[in-house]
Structures are given as structure tokens and as C-alpha cells.
Design an enzyme around this catalytic site. Structure first.
Site, short mmCIF file in Angstrom:
data_model
loop_
_atom_site.label_atom_id
_atom_site.label_comp_id
_atom_site.label_asym_id
_atom_site.label_seq_id
_atom_site.Cartn_x
_atom_site.Cartn_y
_atom_site.Cartn_z
N LYS A 78 -7.98 -5.27 -8.50
CA LYS A 78 -7.39 -5.23 -7.16
C LYS A 78 -8.51 -5.28 -6.11
O LYS A 78 -9.54 -4.61 -6.27
CB LYS A 78 -6.57 -3.94 -7.01
CG LYS A 78 -5.84 -3.81 -5.68
CD LYS A 78 -5.04 -2.51 -5.62
CE LYS A 78 -4.22 -2.37 -4.36
NZ LYS A 78 -3.47 -1.10 -4.31
N SER A 153 1.45 -1.42 -3.52
CA SER A 153 0.58 -2.43 -2.95
C SER A 153 -0.22 -3.23 -3.99
O SER A 153 -0.76 -4.28 -3.66
CB SER A 153 -0.41 -1.75 -2.00
OG SER A 153 -1.22 -0.84 -2.71
N SER A 177 1.54 2.89 -5.77
CA SER A 177 1.15 1.48 -5.80
C SER A 177 0.73 0.92 -7.15
O SER A 177 0.50 -0.28 -7.26
CB SER A 177 0.04 1.22 -4.80
OG SER A 177 0.59 1.09 -3.52
N1 GLN Z 1 4.06 2.33 -0.69
C1 GLN Z 1 3.21 3.41 -0.34
C2 GLN Z 1 2.60 3.18 1.02
O1 GLN Z 1 2.91 2.22 1.60
C3 GLN Z 1 2.16 3.60 -1.37
C4 GLN Z 1 0.99 2.72 -1.21
C5 GLN Z 1 -0.06 2.98 -2.24
O2 GLN Z 1 0.17 3.69 -3.22
N2 GLN Z 1 -1.23 2.45 -2.00
O3 GLN Z 1 1.83 3.96 1.49
#
Ligand code: GLN
Length: 480
Positions: A78, A153, A177
Site C-alpha cells: 500500500k 482505504s 481499512s
Molecule cells: N474508513 C475509515 C476511515 O475513513 C478507516 C480508514 C482506515 O482504516 N485507514 O477513517
């Protein structure tokens, strides 16, 4: 969906000289060239670095040297993890051309045991999002249904594994995420205990919630990668000095006799009926394997989303203050004053969602509101952690859905940030409490969209969580 070999298959074909690491990496690049234009999982390919590493593995294989655990395994990372000499963007225009001078510890540890890094994976900007539509470059499509999001994400990390463009990948999980995209794409994704894996070289979103973890097609492969990246790192003072067990060796211990908690708070309103049915069926399989199913309660769950979005945005506003147009990254042109430089550089560099979070975070930390929001959220965070501590007195793992729905359509929620935030309800709690979580595929809905089962365990007890996940995977795999 394309199939790709498992880590064990890669190692044994390289050890048996059926294929070279170089040829295998080239095969993966060919697959990426074919598949990725439609999926959009990769932002940067690191061909030169991959080939140098593959040549090293091939030299070992031809000398008959013992091969390290990830010898020749094609992986991808990532883009929130920095990689020396390879562009690392965090999905943002702000650092679109950033070539880091050092490697993230987790990446370095994978390469040290023979992994071949093919490239860097698309994600929501600074890991903020649940659909990968917040990438400043382009969205990622779900390989299982290209009209749908892969989750986020770490959407690129989940999609790359699902489409057979990498055998294993790394993602980051601040509020779900890793687990949520794993469930949307039908692969396995694990978020370790806070402190289990070094965050050195992870571009920060919310430092007390950020975790690095692996994706792969099977629990065993995820266990192997976790073993590689886990453990104390002197470069991250929050990484824990706790022994790392041999997760793989413990996988086959029977799950019989383990206590699996089920919390009613994770099965209430808003949970899709088909997701509920698939998760309940998986829990029944665990019962069939001799696990004891125990009702538990996590009474503060309803406060998890507001708590998370206060803590996460507060920390993000602080972490992102460094992108000021001065030291590195995007700089607005033609500015006259210092404050204009800050303002226009940040305005031009950050996307909508990142700006929304910086504003929210700055607000909850501001002098007049700090006690009402930030301090209150920290207190509720303690209550949420205690909920888990209580529950884990009675059970060894907790089973739940990963996401209230399967993958949604691209564009469906982009203009409704609240709907997007609410869908994180089952994942953010583990980040707030710092406990490990895993998502494994446990079925499909009537449209053949994958559904994920989530398991939580006590701090630093990834071994038990992986054991139950492995048992469940064996019991729910087709043909069983
Ligand atoms: N969907 C969550 C957010 O938008 C988690 C994002 C993540 O885990 N990086 O913050």
C-alpha cells in the site's frame, strides 16, 4: 478471477527449480499489464527493484542454499508505506513525487526473507476512506464485480490479491481499512495488536489507531507474513517487545474447546440480512468444530463511530500539519506571503475528504471544544476498551460481521460522508481498543458478492485468532 499460487507453492516451485523467481515476477508483471488497466490497483511498479531481488533469490536457489520463508513471493505494498527510491504517494497529490530515502520496516522485513516487491498500491488519500474513491489518482474497482468498490482505504491491496496480481500485500488499518476491503474482495486481511508491527515508515494518518497488516488468499499465508513483519523495532518506540509466536505452527491446533463470543451489538439494525445469515452460518460451523458459543455484551459499541471520528480526525489534523508547502511536497506557485503559501499549498494539494478531516480535527482540538469533544472521546475510548476486557474474561475470540453490507457500487456513497462513516461500525472498535482483528471470507450473497466474518482476540493473541480463522476457513471452504 485469476488464480495465483500460494506462498508455499511459490517456495516449492522455486526450491524444486520448476520456475525461477525472475520468471515468476515477469509472469506477475504480465498479469498486471493485462488486468490492472480495468482495476487500478497499482500506482507505481518497481520493476528494477523486483528484478534485483529476484536475481538474488535465483542465485540462492541455484547454489542449493536454504531458501528464506518468502523466497520469490511476489508482493505489493500500500502506498502509505515508504520505500527507498520508489515513489510513495499515500494516494495524495501533496506528495505525488515523493521518493523516500528509507524503507518502512515492514517492507524491509519482507524483502529480507526473499519477498519480491512488484510495486505500490492505490489507496484512499492518506488512508482516509472506505472505498478507495478518495485516491487523488483514480479509484480501484472490485475484481469480483467491477461496477463496485473494493472497499478501503486499502482497496488496492485487497484487489491486487483478489485479481491474482500479487500473492500477498500489505495494507494499513486505522479504523477497518484492512478488514473491510478484505471482506469486500473475498480475501483474508489481518490487523494486528497495536504495537505488534512497527509503524516505522508508515505515513501517519492517526498514530494511536494506525496499524500495518497483511492480505492474502488464505489464513496460513497471512500468518506467515505476520510472523515476518511482527516484533520489536528500535525505530518505533511504540512497537512492543513481546515475543512473536510461530503462528503457522500453531494453526493446526484444534479449535475444539475454545470459547467464541457473540455480541448482540454487532447483529442489530443496519445489518444486511444475507451478511447476517452468512456470519451466523460460520459461527454454527465453529460450534460444529467443538467451539463453545458464548453470548457477550459490548455495551458502548453505539458510541464507537463518533469516538473514532473525533480521535482519528484530531490526530490527522496534527499529523498532516507537516504538509505546509515548505519542506517537501506540493507547493503553490506565485504566492506573496508565508500564510498564503501555507493556505494555497494545502488547498491545492489536499483532496476534499482530507480537508474535511483536518477541519473536524482542528475543531475538536480547539481551546473551547477540547474538553467537550476530544477529552470526552478519550474517556469513551477507555470504556470501549473495557468492554472488550470484560468480554475476554469469558471468551477467547469474538465473532462478528466485518461490514454491515457487501461491496457497494462506485459513486453510491461519495457524496454522503456520513453513510460512508457509519459503515465502519464493526471495525473501528478494534482500533480504539488496540486488539487484533481478522476478516476471512465466509460466503456470498445472491449476487455472488463476498461476505466477511470478523474475529477479534485479546491483545497479542493473534495466534488464537488465526487458529480459529483457519479452522473456520477449512470448514467453510467449497467442498467441505
Ligand atoms: N474508513 C475509515 C476511515 O475513513 C478507516 C480508514 C482506515 O482504516 N485507514 O477513517
Amino acid at each position: 478471477m485469476a488464480t495465483s499460487p500460494t506462498i508455499d507453492e511459490v517456495r516449492s516451485s522455486i526450491a524444486g527449480r520448476h520456475i525461477t523467481a525472475t520468471a515468476l515476477a515477469e509472469e506477475f508483471y504480465t498479469r498486471i499489464k493485462q488486468e490492472d488497466p480495468e482495476i487500478g490497483a497499482f500506482l507505481t511498479l518497481s520493476h528494477q527493484r523486483a528484478m534485483a531481488k529476484a536475481a538474488e533469490v535465483d542465485r540462492m536457489a541455484s547454489a542449493g542454499d536454504p531458501l528464506p520463508p518468502l523466497a520469490g513471493v511476489p508482493v505489493a505494498i500500500k502506498d502509505v508505506m515508504v520505500t527507498r527510491g520508489v515513489r510513495s504517494t499515500a494516494g495524495s497529490k501533496v506528495i505525488e513525487n515523493f521518493i523516500p530515502p528509507y524503507d518502512c520496516t515492514a517492507v524491509a522485513r519482507m524483502e529480507a526473507v526473499g519477498a519480491i516487491m512488484l510495486g505500490k498500491l492505490n489507496c484512499d488519500e492518506f488512508a482516509m476512506g472506505s472505498s478507495t474513491e478518495n485516491s487523488a489518482f483514480h479509484p480501484v474497482r472490485n475484481p469480483r464485480d467491477k461496477s463496485r468498490v473494493p472497499g478501503g482505504s486499502s482497496g488496492g491491496s485487497a484487489a491486487a490479491v483478489a485479481a491474482g496480481m500479487a500473492v500477498a500485500t500489505l495494507g494499513s488499518d486505522t479504523g477497518g481499512s484492512i478488514r473491510q476491503p478484505a471482506s469486500f474482495c473475498g480475501v483474508v486481511g489481518l490487523k494486528p495488536t497495536y504495537g505488534r508491527v512497527s509503524r516505522y515508515g508508515l505515513i501517519a494518518f492517526a498514530s494511536s489507531l494506525d496499524h500495518i497488516g497483511p492480505f492474502a488468499k488464505t489464513v496460513k499465508e497471512v500468518a506467515l507474513v505476520l510472523r515476518t513483519i511482527a516484533g520489536r523495532d528500535p525505530m518505533d518506540s511504540t512497537s512492543a517487545d513481546v515475543p512473536v509466536p510461530d503462528y503457522v505452527a500453531e494453526l493446526d491446533k484444534p479449535a475444539k474447546g475454545l470459547r467464541v463470543g457473540v455480541a448482540k451489538e454487532y447483529f442489530g439494525a443496519g445489518l444486511d440480512e444475507e451478511v447476517k445469515a452468512a456470519v451466523e452460518a460460520a459461527i454454527d460451523k465453529l460450534r460444529g468444530l467443538g467451539c463453545e458459543i458464548v453470548p457477550v455484551t459490548l455495551p458502548h459499541t453505539e458510541y464507537a463511530i463518533p469516538t473514532y471520528y473525533i480521535v482519528a480526525t484530531a490526530e490527522a489534523s496534527s499529523n498532516l500539519a507537516r504538509y505546509d508547502g515548505v519542506r517537501y511536497g506540493f507547493r503553490a506557485r506565485g504566492v506573496r506571503t508565508l500564510s498564503e503559501l501555507y493556505r494555497l499549498s494545502r488547498d491545492g494539494g489536499f483532496g476534499m475528504e482530507v480537508k474535511r478531516r483536518i477541519m473536524l480535527g482542528t475543531y475538536v482540538l480547539s481551546a473551547g471544544y477540547y474538553d467537550a469533544y476530544y477529552l470526552k472521546a478519550q474517556r469513551v475510548r477507555t470504556l470501549l476498551t473495557r468492554d472488550f476486557d470484560e468480554a475476554f474474561r469469558k471468551v477467547d475470540v469474538i465473532a462478528a460481521p466485518t461490514s454491515p453490507t457487501p461491496a457497494f457500487k462506485l459513486g453510491e456513497r461519495v457524496n454522503d460522508p456520513l453513510a460512508m462513516y457509519l459503515a465502519d461500525i464493526y471495525t473501528v472498535t478494534a482500533n480504539l481498543a488496540g486488539i487484533p482483528g481478522i476478516s476471512i471470507p465466509c460466503g456470498e450473497n445472491h449476487e455472488k458478492l463476498p461476505i466477511g466474518l470478523q474475529l477479534f482476540a485479546r491483545h497479542f493473541d493473534e495466534a488464537t485468532m488465526l487458529r480459529v480463522a483457519h479452522a473456520c476457513e477449512q470448514a467453510t471452504s467449497p467442498g467441505s
